[in-house]
Design a protein around this motif. Sequence first.
Motif, PDB file in Angstrom:
ATOM      1  N   LEU A 177       0.874  -1.174   0.000  1.00 20.48           N
ATOM      2  CA  LEU A 177       0.000   0.000   0.000  1.00 20.48           C
ATOM      3  C   LEU A 177       0.912   1.226   0.000  1.00 20.48           C
ATOM      4  O   LEU A 177       1.662   1.450   0.959  1.00 20.48           O
ATOM      5  CB  LEU A 177      -0.903   0.003   1.242  1.00 20.48           C
ATOM      6  CG  LEU A 177      -1.727   1.283   1.475  1.00 20.48           C
ATOM      7  CD1 LEU A 177      -2.617   1.602   0.281  1.00 20.48           C
ATOM      8  CD2 LEU A 177      -2.587   1.144   2.736  1.00 20.48           C
ATOM      9  N   GLY A 178       0.866   1.958  -1.082  1.00 21.94           N
ATOM     10  CA  GLY A 178       1.762   3.117  -1.156  1.00 21.94           C
ATOM     11  C   GLY A 178       1.705   3.768  -2.521  1.00 21.94           C
ATOM     12  O   GLY A 178       0.633   3.896  -3.103  1.00 21.94           O
ATOM     13  N   ARG A 205      -3.203   5.162   7.365  1.00 21.41           N
ATOM     14  CA  ARG A 205      -2.677   4.275   6.321  1.00 21.41           C
ATOM     15  C   ARG A 205      -2.121   2.981   6.931  1.00 21.41           C
ATOM     16  O   ARG A 205      -2.376   1.884   6.450  1.00 21.41           O
ATOM     17  CB  ARG A 205      -1.600   4.968   5.503  1.00 21.41           C
ATOM     18  CG  ARG A 205      -1.208   4.182   4.245  1.00 21.41           C
ATOM     19  CD  ARG A 205       0.076   4.657   3.610  1.00 21.41           C
ATOM     20  NE  ARG A 205       1.206   4.439   4.490  1.00 21.41           N
ATOM     21  CZ  ARG A 205       1.895   5.400   5.088  1.00 21.41           C
ATOM     22  NH1 ARG A 205       1.583   6.671   4.884  1.00 21.41           N
ATOM     23  NH2 ARG A 205       2.892   5.109   5.898  1.00 21.41           N
ATOM     24  N   LYS A 206      -1.374   3.143   8.000  1.00 18.88           N
ATOM     25  CA  LYS A 206      -0.768   1.957   8.624  1.00 18.88           C
ATOM     26  C   LYS A 206      -1.834   1.011   9.169  1.00 18.88           C
ATOM     27  O   LYS A 206      -1.723  -0.206   9.046  1.00 18.88           O
ATOM     28  CB  LYS A 206       0.183   2.368   9.754  1.00 18.88           C
ATOM     29  CG  LYS A 206       1.491   2.923   9.220  1.00 18.88           C
ATOM     30  CD  LYS A 206       2.390   3.359  10.360  1.00 18.88           C
ATOM     31  CE  LYS A 206       3.589   4.124   9.820  1.00 18.88           C
ATOM     32  NZ  LYS A 206       4.262   4.905  10.859  1.00 18.88           N
ATOM     33  N   MET A 229      -8.984  -4.607  -2.793  1.00 18.21           N
ATOM     34  CA  MET A 229      -8.538  -3.288  -2.332  1.00 18.21           C
ATOM     35  C   MET A 229      -7.824  -2.542  -3.454  1.00 18.21           C
ATOM     36  O   MET A 229      -6.850  -3.044  -4.018  1.00 18.21           O
ATOM     37  CB  MET A 229      -7.599  -3.437  -1.135  1.00 18.21           C
ATOM     38  CG  MET A 229      -8.185  -4.186   0.056  1.00 18.21           C
ATOM     39  SD  MET A 229      -9.666  -3.403   0.701  1.00 18.21           S
ATOM     40  CE  MET A 229      -8.975  -1.881   1.328  1.00 18.21           C
ATOM     41  N   ARG A 230      -8.299  -1.329  -3.758  1.00 18.79           N
ATOM     42  CA  ARG A 230      -7.760  -0.636  -4.932  1.00 18.79           C
ATOM     43  C   ARG A 230      -6.978   0.647  -4.590  1.00 18.79           C
ATOM     44  O   ARG A 230      -5.807   0.746  -4.894  1.00 18.79           O
ATOM     45  CB  ARG A 230      -8.918  -0.327  -5.882  1.00 18.79           C
ATOM     46  CG  ARG A 230      -8.454   0.201  -7.198  1.00 18.79           C
ATOM     47  CD  ARG A 230      -9.511   0.072  -8.264  1.00 18.79           C
ATOM     48  NE  ARG A 230      -8.939   0.435  -9.544  1.00 18.79           N
ATOM     49  CZ  ARG A 230      -9.517   0.234 -10.699  1.00 18.79           C
ATOM     50  NH1 ARG A 230     -10.710  -0.331 -10.759  1.00 18.79           N
ATOM     51  NH2 ARG A 230      -8.925   0.580 -11.820  1.00 18.79           N
ATOM     52  N   THR A 231      -7.656   1.638  -3.985  1.00 22.65           N
ATOM     53  CA  THR A 231      -6.910   2.825  -3.540  1.00 22.65           C
ATOM     54  C   THR A 231      -7.454   3.303  -2.193  1.00 22.65           C
ATOM     55  O   THR A 231      -8.573   2.969  -1.796  1.00 22.65           O
ATOM     56  CB  THR A 231      -6.991   4.035  -4.518  1.00 22.65           C
ATOM     57  OG1 THR A 231      -8.326   4.521  -4.554  1.00 22.65           O
ATOM     58  CG2 THR A 231      -6.526   3.682  -5.908  1.00 22.65           C
ATOM     59  N   LEU A 232      -6.629   4.086  -1.536  1.00 24.88           N
ATOM     60  CA  LEU A 232      -7.025   4.725  -0.283  1.00 24.88           C
ATOM     61  C   LEU A 232      -6.719   6.212  -0.444  1.00 24.88           C
ATOM     62  O   LEU A 232      -5.579   6.580  -0.714  1.00 24.88           O
ATOM     63  CB  LEU A 232      -6.204   4.138   0.874  1.00 24.88           C
ATOM     64  CG  LEU A 232      -6.392   4.808   2.241  1.00 24.88           C
ATOM     65  CD1 LEU A 232      -7.771   4.468   2.823  1.00 24.88           C
ATOM     66  CD2 LEU A 232      -5.307   4.343   3.220  1.00 24.88           C
TER      67      LEU A 232
END
Length: 493
Positions: A177-178, A205-206, A229-232
Amino acid sequence: MWQMDEAILRIPNPYLRIPMSKYKPTVFEKVEITAAAAEGKSLARVDNRVIFVSNAVPGDVADIRITGKKKKFFEGTAIHFHTLSDKRTKPECKHFGLCGGCKWQHLDYQWQLHYKQQQVIDAFTRIGKIKFPEVMPILGSKEIYNYRNRLDFSFSDKKWLTIEEIQSGKDFDRKALGFHIPGTFDKVLDLEECRLQGELSERIRKFVREFTSDEDYPYFNIRDHHGMMRTLVIRTSSIGETMVIVQCFEERKEAREKLLNAIAEKFPEITSLMYVINPKGNDTFNDLEIHCFKGRDHIVESMDASTGAQRDALRFKVGPKSFYQTNSAQAFELYKVARDFAGLTGTENVYDLYTGTGTIALFVARQAKKVVGVEWIEAAIADAKENAKLNNIHNTEFFAADMKDIFDDDFISKHGRPDVIITDPPRVGMHEDVVRKLVSSGAKKIVYVSCNPASQARDLAILDSAYEVTKVQPVDMFPQTHHVENVVLLTKR
Ligand code: SAH
């Protein structure tokens, strides 16, 4: 003098991972880097040939491996350093060099500002070839980290592995995730830290990364299009509101609700928790329905637009699809420069071209007779109108259309000859027809806000026949990057 310290050098992996060609690579030894160039690269000269060098800063003396040969210049990367420039500083983020986000973290902030200022002067001299007054000293940002109000993180099942991880032969968790690794299509850096948005964003985020680390939450595979899961997206405002948008590729209702409930419980500070299911080929969700899971469907940003004693901060409603300048504090500085340059007295008819959600238009409205804003995204214009209402501003009008189609003589006769035109086009600058219309607009002043001095210089060259550049004020909106915003005042000859 700096120690030859690994932490300072941090040679970016992507370049070193370029497969060795059959031929021996060309390496120039002990080359002095003399200047900063476009796109965050630096410049060196060998035998009268220009080399655009990545991974170095002006003042370094380095061995440069050539990675590309063009007719007029070479491209290369510094692979070994003999002298480290005293313009260097220690990058704060552990991912510097690999992550594409902050390419100038190794350059001392005063020097970042210096080279941004220089970028403007160079563009105006070389591309614009126009006469211009001394460029005012660039307005630096108080915050040089944690200044962004929006970050978009990507989930991927193709985590970027370091050379050590690959060589170890072990099986690694490939979830990440980044941010996308520059120059790769599907690889994502699994962020352990990011210095761009502040502590709450880091914790969110963590938490999400940790919560979704098991098999109930497969991460998106961008090649074959599968995974959940695609984007945050995390957006914050300067008055402490926070929006979180979880974007899923596949809908897995139970898992999704479990995740959203956990986020809501862990972070009561989140004022707007949203999700969107996006089964399309790309990440853009502007054409999709965004669901509000908890809280409001927008956050509120505030900006003080008052000029006198009376304090009346403007409030902007920022929805999940709304554009807002990503550095709120510096946006305020930028808008103040634009307003100063416009020199409004309350009697002027003002046009705000490329108005986005109407922020500049609303910012200057109280000092003008009327402001007409134009922008091609309908949703942005809807936001602009709503924000005008929210602030009890009744002297603005907004129109959605492509600038080159709408901005003509008819438009001007309908809305009145502009006294002042403010224009803030995207990176590509203005369409030539629009620039020509500005030339014949008759406005006494044009305030040209730009995020790309090169396209701005090109447009100024055309405007030069009727308008003289009388003030130039660069503003730094994006510390740790080479990007520079620049405001120019043009007065009618
Ligand atoms: N002035 C605004 C936004 C500037 S960004 C602010 O400070 O917030 C540039 C804007 O130009 C974007 O909103 C983009 O959608 C718009 N735009 C880009 N090309 C356009 C075109 N051809 N016609 C009209 N608007 C355009």
